[in-house]
Enzyme design. Sequence first.
Site, PDB file in Angstrom:
ATOM      1  CG  HIS A 246      42.180  35.838  37.016  1.00 37.75           C
ATOM      2  ND1 HIS A 246      41.817  35.150  35.882  1.00 37.75           N
ATOM      3  CD2 HIS A 246      41.016  36.312  37.544  1.00 37.75           C
ATOM      4  CE1 HIS A 246      40.508  35.210  35.728  1.00 37.75           C
ATOM      5  NE2 HIS A 246      39.998  35.894  36.725  1.00 37.75           N
TER       6      HIS A 246
ATOM      7  CG  HIS B  37      38.702  36.849  40.120  1.00 32.69           C
ATOM      8  ND1 HIS B  37      38.475  37.652  39.027  1.00 32.69           N
ATOM      9  CD2 HIS B  37      39.084  37.683  41.135  1.00 32.69           C
ATOM     10  CE1 HIS B  37      38.710  38.915  39.358  1.00 32.69           C
ATOM     11  NE2 HIS B  37      39.079  38.957  40.633  1.00 32.69           N
TER      12      HIS B  37
ATOM     13  CG  ASP C  98      35.153  33.037  38.095  1.00 32.28           C
ATOM     14  OD1 ASP C  98      36.080  33.611  38.692  1.00 32.28           O
ATOM     15  OD2 ASP C  98      34.616  33.505  37.071  1.00 32.28           O
ATOM     16  CG  HIS C  99      39.047  32.254  36.082  1.00 34.03           C
ATOM     17  ND1 HIS C  99      39.178  32.119  34.720  1.00 34.03           N
ATOM     18  CD2 HIS C  99      38.027  33.140  36.275  1.00 34.03           C
ATOM     19  CE1 HIS C  99      38.285  32.889  34.110  1.00 34.03           C
ATOM     20  NE2 HIS C  99      37.577  33.513  35.035  1.00 34.03           N
TER      21      HIS C  99
ATOM     22  CG  HIS D 134      40.017  40.628  35.303  1.00 41.27           C
ATOM     23  ND1 HIS D 134      38.745  41.156  35.227  1.00 41.27           N
ATOM     24  CD2 HIS D 134      39.882  39.403  35.881  1.00 41.27           C
ATOM     25  CE1 HIS D 134      37.883  40.294  35.739  1.00 41.27           C
ATOM     26  NE2 HIS D 134      38.544  39.224  36.143  1.00 41.27           N
TER      27      HIS D 134
ATOM     28  CG  ASP E 273      37.846  36.556  33.612  1.00 42.41           C
ATOM     29  OD1 ASP E 273      37.531  35.663  32.808  1.00 42.41           O
ATOM     30  OD2 ASP E 273      37.326  36.665  34.742  1.00 42.41           O
TER      31      ASP E 273
ATOM     32  CG  HIS F 103      33.724  34.284  31.784  1.00 43.34           C
ATOM     33  ND1 HIS F 103      32.923  33.800  32.793  1.00 43.34           N
ATOM     34  CD2 HIS F 103      34.851  34.747  32.386  1.00 43.34           C
ATOM     35  CE1 HIS F 103      33.532  33.970  33.960  1.00 43.34           C
ATOM     36  NE2 HIS F 103      34.705  34.541  33.736  1.00 43.34           N
TER      37      HIS F 103
END
Length: 351
Positions: A138, A140, A142-143, A195, A219, A257
């Site tokens: 996805h 975001h 942090d990905h 998400h 996520d 995570h």
Amino acid sequence: MSDAVSLMWLSPVAAFCCCCGILLLLRRLPRAIMAPTEKPFFRIAYSLYTKTRLGYLFYKRQLKKARERYPHGHSSAQAFVFSGVKVVPIPVLSDNYSYLIIDTASSLAAVVDPSDPLTVQAYLEREGVTLEAILCTHKHWDHSGGNKALKRLYKSCRVYGSSYDDIPELTHALSDREQLSVGRLQFQAYFTPGHTVGHMIYVLDGKSGDGPDCLFSGDLLFLAGCGRMFEGSAETMLASLDTAASLNDSTLLWPGHEYAADNLTFAAVVEPENSVRDKKCQWVLHRRLEKKSTCPSTIGEEKEYNPFLRTHCRDLHQALDLQRGANEDWNHFRARVLEEVRKRKDLFKER
């Protein structure tokens, strides 16, 4: 994306831009797709994180801090090897995982969610493999934050993801259940919104190396938990979780995570009589004391103790004091259960 989005780090200039951005975004803030448990300020912060350069700057700052705090990664993780396949968990940022998946015969590799390009590149060099594909779950940061840098280094590298998410450097937009290959490795992508509107998960076919199937869940699903419903209803998230739950029980779960300890502690609150969870929690807490990774678990295990996969269980209904209405659709009721568990988890996180 981290459960907490903070804007306190902004410089005065950036803060001024932030205020201007808020005024512009308030009119088009996607309230309809945000989970009802999210607070108004969080909605604004989330919109800034996903729609403006402020989100990228926030990610870069978090990346710098994590490299300083965890020079060798936040956890110690071991590679998983079976015939012709090597799965290498890569601890990045403060609690994220990227995954390097290698076809050992051809030395070709795919990486899932490369949030820290320097760390991923170091692993590629250490393993002596060539990056052929990025599988992005996805949008975001942090990905997806490392997509651009890695694409610059490996120009022929394909970047996979959903066209519904704004995936950096996307070259191959995927549809639900579409297949892709890297060397002899065979993957299937599943569309799992909730998400984010375009979240996808990837399943490595175990037959690629005579081993178990492997789910890279981003996520959507964690050990004993699931992602927050930033861009979808409880009904949407339930359908996506059901997709993951429909996989073989032996499927290995590789989440985005390291949330296992917190998730299992919460699971004990909502379903205190679950003995399977108690045993798993003891194992996880011991691992975390030594800063060891808790990945992977299996889909079969998750069905035993993950409350977000147990919306059909009477024990959980009783623990939450929820009853199905006389004429209520079964999946509508399960969505209510999921929404209640998610709300309690969010409040538990804030304590």
